[in-house]
Design an enzyme around this catalytic site. Sequence first.
Site, PDB file in Angstrom:
ATOM      1  N   SER A   1       0.834  -1.197   0.000  1.00  0.00           N
ATOM      2  CA  SER A   1       0.000   0.000   0.000  1.00  0.00           C
ATOM      3  C   SER A   1       0.870   1.248   0.000  1.00  0.00           C
ATOM      4  O   SER A   1       1.716   1.420   0.878  1.00  0.00           O
ATOM      5  CB  SER A   1      -0.917  -0.010   1.226  1.00  0.00           C
ATOM      6  OG  SER A   1      -1.643   1.200   1.270  1.00  0.00           O
TER       7      SER A   1
ATOM      8  N   THR B   1     -10.802   3.353 -14.068  1.00  0.00           N
ATOM      9  CA  THR B   1      -9.752   4.245 -14.559  1.00  0.00           C
ATOM     10  C   THR B   1      -8.636   4.364 -13.523  1.00  0.00           C
ATOM     11  O   THR B   1      -8.889   4.617 -12.357  1.00  0.00           O
ATOM     12  CB  THR B   1     -10.352   5.632 -14.872  1.00  0.00           C
ATOM     13  OG1 THR B   1     -11.360   5.450 -15.862  1.00  0.00           O
ATOM     14  CG2 THR B   1      -9.295   6.590 -15.379  1.00  0.00           C
TER      15      THR B   1
ATOM     16  N   CYS C   1      -7.667   0.982  12.989  1.00  0.00           N
ATOM     17  CA  CYS C   1      -9.026   0.610  12.615  1.00  0.00           C
ATOM     18  C   CYS C   1      -9.782  -0.019  13.777  1.00  0.00           C
ATOM     19  O   CYS C   1     -10.966  -0.216  13.720  1.00  0.00           O
ATOM     20  CB  CYS C   1      -9.005  -0.370  11.445  1.00  0.00           C
ATOM     21  SG  CYS C   1      -7.509  -0.283  10.485  1.00  0.00           S
TER      22      CYS C   1
HETATM   23  C1  LIG Z   1      -2.612  -0.575   6.600  1.00  0.00           C
HETATM   24  C2  LIG Z   1      -2.641  -2.036   6.366  1.00  0.00           C
HETATM   25  C3  LIG Z   1      -3.521  -2.600   5.432  1.00  0.00           C
HETATM   26  C4  LIG Z   1      -4.548  -1.781   4.699  1.00  0.00           C
HETATM   27  O1  LIG Z   1      -3.989  -0.935   3.764  1.00  0.00           O
HETATM   28  P1  LIG Z   1      -4.884   0.287   3.218  1.00  0.00           P
HETATM   29  O2  LIG Z   1      -4.114   0.834   2.074  1.00  0.00           O
HETATM   30  O3  LIG Z   1      -4.995   1.258   4.355  1.00  0.00           O
HETATM   31  O4  LIG Z   1      -6.196  -0.272   2.825  1.00  0.00           O
HETATM   32  C5  LIG Z   1      -3.475  -3.955   5.212  1.00  0.00           C
HETATM   33  N1  LIG Z   1      -2.595  -4.723   5.866  1.00  0.00           N
HETATM   34  C6  LIG Z   1      -1.736  -4.222   6.767  1.00  0.00           C
HETATM   35  C7  LIG Z   1      -0.788  -5.137   7.446  1.00  0.00           C
HETATM   36  C8  LIG Z   1      -1.721  -2.868   7.053  1.00  0.00           C
HETATM   37  O5  LIG Z   1      -0.893  -2.374   7.960  1.00  0.00           O
END
Ligand SMILES: *Cc1c(COP(=O)(O)O)cnc(C)c1O
Length: 394
Positions: free
Chosen positions: A206, A244, A332
């Site tokens: 990410s 897109t 979260c």
């Molecule tokens: C932050 C995180 C995610 C989620 O990534 P996002 O881009 O925020 O949806 C998934 N897995 C781990 C281990 C993370 O730390």
Amino acid sequence: MDKKRVYLDNSSTTAVLPEVVKEMTPYFSDIFGNASSFHHFGREAKKALDASRIKIAELINATPDEVFFTGCGTESDNIAIFGVLNAYCKKGHIITTKIEHHAVLYSFRHLEKQGYKVTYLEVDKDGVISAEDLKKAVAEDTLFVSVMHANNEVGALQPIAEIAAALNEINSKRKEKIYFHTDSVQTAGKLKIDVKKLGVDLLSMSGHKFGGPKGVGVLYVKRGTKIESVTFGGHHENGLRPGTENVAGIVGAAKALEIANSALDEHDKHIFFLREKLKKGILETIPEVIINGSGSRAVSNILNVSFNYIEGEALLLKLDMKGIAASSGSACATGEPSHVLAAMRADPVAAQGAVRFSFSYNNTEEEVDYVLSVLPEIVQSLRNMSPVWRSKKQ
Ligand SMILES: *Cc1c(COP(=O)(O)O)cnc(C)c1O
């Protein structure tokens, strides 16, 4: 900035690096085309998209056709899990761990409700699973395994290459392959990600966790992997992720990973130094604390500490008033007890007082000094309000 602010919540998200902002900027205005369009504007956008794909592929030792852009890490995880299972056209057994990010854990719980058999592997006191346990869990009808690379609450590193080797051996004696996915969101940009060395079939990353913008995920899918899209629309990302492309964001994510990877060892040393300094300082000045997870089998940027006799939330509030940003394990899950600490068999009462400090290579020693200058007093003042602590002291 009028007030001193220290950001130690880099496992939740990171600031976009200035060089990344610079690299992205033209793609909002001058080069705004839809990468699928035939004309000049589209071709320019497509060029940037292709270059970013090549860059990321090189950085993780994959080929460009194995790199797919998504909307975030969560989406990459979901496409990996549901995409591969959809391609099987039958239900069976799937394996994950008790300490996954909710993006994986809740996907597996959903699949369990739909009739899949699920094994949630246990971890040891440091938050690490055993590849042996995993091998034993594999059954005749096992279809898919997902194990995170490093945990986001305590940083525990999992034996991904060892698991991949074990699954490879099992696969060599089977007709139907068990696919292996890892969530690398907490390791990309911190460790060298080499998909060949890790031996995985699918890997998620990410952008916003390594100095890139929010809204860009990457999914590596090894060539030959049977996978079906889970959303439907155009032919973008080879049909696997229609919609897109976020060209500016993708350009930014590729640049951010390039910058992070240009000095991995140097950054790691710095981050490790800061974390150890904070850990040492806390242990020296504050009694009754527990360090959750072991430094030796974990990424360098996370320090998870339980302060006994206080609520983590209260401590975070007080820290925030002093300009210090930390978090309670995962952004979260605020309010809920940590499923990760529970799986590590941490004392549930102590776990209530768990706080995660997570560093980036842009943090400084001065910032750690500042935290250490205010933390003992905050902890003491909160403990003074705790009847349990007070009765203990009498
Ligand atoms: C932050 C995180 C995610 C989620 O990534 P996002 O881009 O925020 O949806 C998934 N897995 C781990 C281990 C993370 O730390």
